[in-house]
Design a protein around this motif. Structure first.
Motif, PDB file in Angstrom:
ATOM      1  N   PHE A  76       0.820  -1.210   0.000  1.00 19.80           N
ATOM      2  CA  PHE A  76       0.000   0.000   0.000  1.00 19.80           C
ATOM      3  C   PHE A  76       0.856   1.263   0.000  1.00 19.80           C
ATOM      4  N   PHE A  77       2.013   1.213   0.642  1.00 15.16           N
ATOM      5  CA  PHE A  77       2.929   2.345   0.613  1.00 15.16           C
ATOM      6  C   PHE A  77       3.423   2.601  -0.810  1.00 15.16           C
ATOM      7  N   VAL A  78       3.771   1.556  -1.532  1.00 17.83           N
ATOM      8  CA  VAL A  78       4.234   1.698  -2.916  1.00 17.83           C
ATOM      9  C   VAL A  78       3.100   2.211  -3.805  1.00 17.83           C
ATOM     10  N   VAL A  79       1.901   1.663  -3.650  1.00 13.77           N
ATOM     11  CA  VAL A  79       0.756   2.111  -4.459  1.00 13.77           C
ATOM     12  C   VAL A  79       0.446   3.580  -4.166  1.00 13.77           C
ATOM     13  N   ALA A  80       0.461   3.975  -2.901  1.00  9.45           N
ATOM     14  CA  ALA A  80       0.209   5.371  -2.548  1.00  9.45           C
ATOM     15  C   ALA A  80       1.298   6.268  -3.123  1.00  9.45           C
ATOM     16  N   GLY A  81       2.537   5.817  -3.080  1.00  6.97           N
ATOM     17  CA  GLY A  81       3.631   6.597  -3.655  1.00  6.97           C
ATOM     18  C   GLY A  81       3.473   6.769  -5.154  1.00  6.97           C
ATOM     19  N   LEU A  82       3.068   5.712  -5.846  1.00  5.87           N
ATOM     20  CA  LEU A  82       2.842   5.811  -7.290  1.00  5.87           C
ATOM     21  C   LEU A  82       1.684   6.744  -7.610  1.00  5.87           C
ATOM     22  N   ALA A  83       0.620   6.690  -6.825  1.00  7.08           N
ATOM     23  CA  ALA A  83      -0.513   7.583  -7.046  1.00  7.08           C
ATOM     24  C   ALA A  83      -0.094   9.033  -6.817  1.00  7.08           C
ATOM     25  N   PHE A  84       0.670   9.298  -5.761  1.00  8.65           N
ATOM     26  CA  PHE A  84       1.152  10.648  -5.496  1.00  8.65           C
ATOM     27  C   PHE A  84       2.053  11.133  -6.624  1.00  8.65           C
TER      28      PHE A  84
END
Length: 83
Positions: free
Chosen positions: A42-50
């Motif tokens: 989820f940290f990686v997905v949130a980083g990609l979305a940001f």
């Protein structure tokens, strides 16, 4: 399966009809490991979305900073035939 590098983990009977492999005595899947994997995901997905959002804003900012001929172009519809 190739056990040449780990001969101590494999045993056979005299006529090679039965093959035994040494089982690991690890803990297997633990809840803490699973939760860490989910948190990382989820940290990686949130980083990609940001990053995607940030790059889209920067793209608009760069486009607005640069003046091109398209910024001053007009469209003439149905011009006179003698033009």
């Amino acid at each position: 399966v190739d056990f040449e590098d780990a001969q101590h983990r494999l045993a056979t009977t005299n006529n090679y009809q039965l093959v035994f492999a040494l089982k690991n005595h690890c803990d297997g899947a633990k809840l803490s490991v699973g939760l860490t994997n989910y948190a990382t995901f989820f940290f990686v997905v949130a980083g990609l979305a940001f990053l995607n959002n940030y790059l889209q804003r920067k793209e608009v900012e760069f486009d607005e900073d640069e003046q091109t001929a398209q910024d001053y172009s007009i469209v003439v519809r149905n011009p006179p035939t003698d033009a």
